[in-house]
Enzyme design. Structure first.
Site, mmCIF file in Angstrom:
data_model
loop_
_atom_site.group_PDB
_atom_site.id
_atom_site.type_symbol
_atom_site.label_atom_id
_atom_site.label_comp_id
_atom_site.label_asym_id
_atom_site.label_seq_id
_atom_site.Cartn_x
_atom_site.Cartn_y
_atom_site.Cartn_z
ATOM 1 N N ARG A 70 0.842 -1.204 0.000
ATOM 2 C CA ARG A 70 0.000 0.000 0.000
ATOM 3 C C ARG A 70 0.876 1.252 0.000
ATOM 4 O O ARG A 70 0.568 2.243 -0.652
ATOM 5 C CB ARG A 70 -0.944 -0.015 1.220
ATOM 6 N N PHE B 237 -10.724 -5.893 -6.267
ATOM 7 C CA PHE B 237 -10.808 -6.677 -5.025
ATOM 8 C C PHE B 237 -10.369 -5.770 -3.863
ATOM 9 O O PHE B 237 -9.466 -6.093 -3.099
ATOM 10 C CB PHE B 237 -9.919 -7.926 -5.089
ATOM 11 N N ASP C 220 -15.407 -4.318 -5.535
ATOM 12 C CA ASP C 220 -15.456 -5.508 -4.686
ATOM 13 C C ASP C 220 -16.883 -6.042 -4.715
ATOM 14 O O ASP C 220 -17.832 -5.290 -4.940
ATOM 15 C CB ASP C 220 -15.054 -5.180 -3.241
ATOM 16 N N SER C 221 -17.018 -7.360 -4.464
ATOM 17 C CA SER C 221 -18.352 -7.947 -4.466
ATOM 18 C C SER C 221 -18.974 -7.963 -3.069
ATOM 19 O O SER C 221 -20.063 -8.501 -2.889
ATOM 20 C CB SER C 221 -18.295 -9.360 -5.037
ATOM 21 N N ASP D 90 -5.593 -7.489 -6.395
ATOM 22 C CA ASP D 90 -5.275 -8.230 -5.163
ATOM 23 C C ASP D 90 -6.412 -9.190 -4.835
ATOM 24 O O ASP D 90 -7.165 -8.990 -3.879
ATOM 25 C CB ASP D 90 -5.040 -7.237 -4.009
ATOM 26 N N CYS E 18 -2.145 -14.570 -3.253
ATOM 27 C CA CYS E 18 -1.923 -15.013 -1.864
ATOM 28 C C CYS E 18 -2.154 -16.517 -1.749
ATOM 29 O O CYS E 18 -2.381 -17.033 -0.658
ATOM 30 C CB CYS E 18 -2.794 -14.234 -0.891
#
Ligand code: SAH
Length: 400
Positions: free
Chosen positions: A216, A232, A254-255, A304, A344
């Site tokens: 970040r 995301f 984002d969902s 991400d 990730c």
């Protein structure tokens, strides 16, 4: 005392100080019936020829049947060991982490606590959030919590042992107060000068993606005057960093509607101009395609995603998903623009991830400079003996 004897040849990984003993490596387990039934009991692990290898926590239901506490025959597993290791982990964070009060204090195997995660939010008046993800640390929960409080001076400890990995250990999912006060709906942390609201009780993981702090910051440093797309976005970690860095605009996708609400709340907490940011509750795969159809482009894009490969069986499918979003990302990037792309998934190595991204760049018929290889912050230490700890990998790319 419980004694676990390995099959011939199966001592090699423990001799390399890798802490896991798989059920398939075990020849026999000797001890009293009550010891054999006790989840988290301390066992001596020895080679087929009787050589001492480790003291380990026994987990009767897990495929990882034991996790090493210590490879030193003279080191007892006791309260003093727990205190020593917490003190050591704290000293390492003091050395390696700055500009934040959201810190991963214990990162499992890398800190000598296989299966334990402790995140520390908001300093001494804040909260220590724990995830006990193995039989060993579960059995030592009370002394661990006491040592955490005495070593940090923080009296509030909350448990978020609701990750499904606990089921593989035969442990129930639990959450709740372990000591002190219950965390409120919002705990405020300040990372690199940006204020974030963290929902300790209901947020992802322990509430915040602490692992992306350094990344970040990189985005903050590169954002000035740029049009940013954050895919995301969760509660807007990268979006807020970009705005702090002077981004011209940020589109965040984002969902999860709840996560987006917190993202907007974070904007207000920082006093940022809400006209600079758009928060879109949508599927990233579809939205990237729609943006491409519309001919939209961006100067800085962050990808991400969640863990696409939850096990080695899912690597192929995950690779297709990573390739898809990275291809779209490269297409949406302006010349000279920057792409920050992450995985990730522990099952996908840094090397494989770079190959997948290279395939996407190639399919987009463009070139890309690797400006930097990226990883989690120093409070998620990587160790030489436990490569599984290196789950987060990323690339900072520039489209020439
Ligand atoms: N970058 C964030 C963390 C991302 S976590 C940070 O720094 O804080 C992954 C996020 O992806 C979650 O918030 C989840 O809600 C979201 N997500 C998962 N699948 C998605 C999809 N297909 N489309 C949009 N968002 C998705």
């Amino acid at each position: 005392m419980l004694t676990i004897t390995l099959k011939p040849g199966k001592e090699k990984s423990l001799l390399r100080r890798h802490p896991w003993v798989f059920a398939s490596a075990i020849d026999r387990i000797e001890g009293k019936p009550e010891e054999k039934a006790k989840s988290g009991a301390t066992a001596v692990v020895q080679s087929s020829s009787g050589q001492f290898l480790a003291r380990a926590a026994y987990s009767p239901k897990s495929q990882i049947r034991a996790r090493a506490w210590s490879f030193d025959q003279n080191e007892p597993i006791d309260h003093a060991l727990i205190k020593r290791r917490i003190r050591n982990a704290l000293a390492y964070r003091n050395l390696s982490v700055r500009d934040t009060d959201a810190i991963r204090l214990i990162f499992g195997e890398a800190d000598g606590f296989p299966g334990l995660v402790v995140d520390w939010y908001a300093g001494k008046q804040g909260t220590l959030v724990c995830q006990f993800q193995s039989a060993g640390v579960e059995a030592w929960k009370t002394p661990i919590v006491q040592a955490l409080m005495s070593e940090t001076g923080c009296p509030n400890v909350y448990e978020r042992s609701d990750a499904s990995v606990r089921e593989r250990e035969g442990l129930p999912l639990v959450t709740g107060v372990l000591a002190g006060d219950e965390p409120g709906a919002e705990t405020h942390v300040v990372e690199n000068g940006v204020r974030y609201a963290v929902d300790i009780k209901h947020g992802h993981k322990t509430g915040f993606y602490i692992d992306q702090r350094d990344n970040r910051r990189l985005v903050m440093e590169q954002a000035a005057g740029r049009h940013v797309l954050n895919c995301f976005c969760y509660t807007g970690g990268f979006s807020l960093a970009a705005l702090k860095g002077g981004a011209a605009s940020v589109l965040s996708i984002d969902s999860s509607a709840d996560a987006l609400e917190t993202g907007k709340r974070n904007m207000a907490l920082n006093g940022f101009d809400s006209n600079l940011a758009e928060w879109r509750d949508a599927d990233v795969f579809k939205t990237l395609r729609a943006l491409r159809e519309q001919g939209r482009t961006f100067d800085l894009i962050v990808l991400d995603p969640p863990k696409f490969a939850s096990s080695p069986d899912h690597v192929e499918r995950a690779a297709r998903a990573y390739k898809d979003i990275n291809l779209l990302g490269m297409q949406l990037l302006r010349e000279g623009g920057l792409l920050f792309t992450y995985s990730c998934s522990g099952a996908i190595s840094a090397d494989l991830f770079q190959k997948i991204v290279a395939g996407a760049v190639n399919d987009a018929r463009v070139d890309a400079r690797i400006v930097r290889r990226l990883s989690a912050g120093a409070d998620h230490p990587m160790t030489t003996s436990f490569p599984e700890g290196e789950y987060l990998k990323g690339l900072m790319l520039q489209k020439p």
